[in-house]
Design an enzyme around this catalytic site. Structure first.
Site, PDB file in Angstrom:
ATOM      1  N   ASP A 135       0.850  -1.187   0.000  1.00 18.52           N
ATOM      2  CA  ASP A 135       0.000   0.000   0.000  1.00 18.52           C
ATOM      3  C   ASP A 135       0.887   1.239   0.000  1.00 18.52           C
ATOM      4  OD1 ASP A 135      -3.034   0.815   0.584  1.00 18.52           O
ATOM      5  OD2 ASP A 135      -1.724   2.192   1.691  1.00 18.52           O
ATOM      6  N   HIS A 148      -5.697  14.281  -9.045  1.00 17.99           N
ATOM      7  CA  HIS A 148      -5.829  12.857  -9.353  1.00 17.99           C
ATOM      8  C   HIS A 148      -5.048  12.441 -10.591  1.00 17.99           C
ATOM      9  CE1 HIS A 148      -8.779  11.723  -6.289  1.00 17.99           C
ATOM     10  NE2 HIS A 148      -9.278  12.941  -6.451  1.00 17.99           N
ATOM     11  N   GLU A 178      -4.811   2.534  -3.901  1.00 20.16           N
ATOM     12  CA  GLU A 178      -3.350   2.470  -3.926  1.00 20.16           C
ATOM     13  C   GLU A 178      -2.826   1.150  -3.382  1.00 20.16           C
ATOM     14  OE1 GLU A 178      -4.438   4.762  -0.089  1.00 20.16           O
ATOM     15  OE2 GLU A 178      -5.267   4.365  -2.086  1.00 20.16           O
TER      16      GLU A 178
END
Length: 257
Positions: A135, A148, A178
């Site tokens: 992550d 973004h 993510e």
């Protein structure tokens, strides 16, 4: 039973050919003094009828059978092209259904299916399976600060970095957001840890350029080795628990169960 138009024309052509053959045979028999009576005139009449039927056969073939066959072949060709096009489209849709559109990696659906198959297959041969959950650290801050589009660029570059380190039979997937995952069969815990740490280090060395800004990102990872009794979901939970432990300890690190 209904016949196709081409079949009917073919039957008509065969009738004409057979009839022409019968009259030609009769003319030959009459001319050679066979069983058919009537002499030369009868032979000439039979020959004339045979010629007429032969001509009708040619006309039937050219005007009825050939155009119908040609049309049928063209239609079959179009249908074949449509079928091939639909097959390609079906394969594309099937690929899209198991692929993450942003990174080109497999998605969560494919990963879950592969996990079930790997557990069954490698369970039969008593080989280990490792799972790594990764992550990105503070990724929300990247999206909030830079937008973004930049966040998507970061995800793509991290995905490319992960693909460099995985083997051909490893399953690499973006689970969502993510979060990424690696399913790695026939590997020891030490090997899996070393692999995860090399990935962690490589990601930390990435430099994502956005205009005048250069971004650095890090990743945390949790890993677990299948104990040969737990389900895929239980294996995932153990690896995920170690991921949260890596986050708790300060991020940019690897933790193993």
């Amino acid at each position: 039973m209904r016949f196709h138009k081409a079949e009917l024309f073919f039957f008509l052509l065969m009738i004409l050919v057979v009839a022409g053959g019968v009259f030609s045979l009769a003319a030959f028999s009459a001319a050679t003094g066979g069983h058919v009576v009537g002499g030369i005139e009868t032979s000439a009449d039979f020959a004339l009828m045979g010629a007429v039927l032969a001509g009708l056969s040619v006309v039937c073939g050219l005007l009825l059978v050939y155009p119908t066959m040609s049309s049928s072949l063209r239609e079959r060709g179009k249908l074949q092209q449509m079928t091939e096009s639909l097959s390609v489209r079906s394969l594309n849709l099937e690929h899209a259904a198991v692929t993450d559109s942003l990174t080109g990696m497999y998605n969560r659906r494919y990963f879950d299916d592969a996990l079930s198959e790997y557990l069954e297959a490698f369970g039969h041969i008593d080989k280990p399976i490792g799972m790594v959950i990764l992550d990105l650290d503070h990724f929300k801050k990247v999206n909030d600060t830079h937008g973004h589009d930049v966040g998507d660029k970061v995800l793509r570059e991290v995905a490319e970095c992960l693909q460099v380190f995985t083997r051909y039979h490893d399953v690499l997937a973006r689970l969502g957001g993510e979060e990424f995952a690696i399913l790695s069969p026939n590997i020891t815990e030490r090997q899996l840890y070393n692999l995860s740490d090399r990935i962690r280090q490589a990601v930390s060395e990435l430099r994502i350029v956005n205009g005048n800004v250069t971004l650095k990102v890090t990743v945390s990872a949790g890993l677990a080795i299948w104990d040969r009794t737990e389900s895929g979901e239980e294996l995932y939970r153990r690896a995920d628990k170690q991921l949260y432990e890596a986050k708790r300890q300060g991020r940019n690190r690897v933790c193993a169960a």
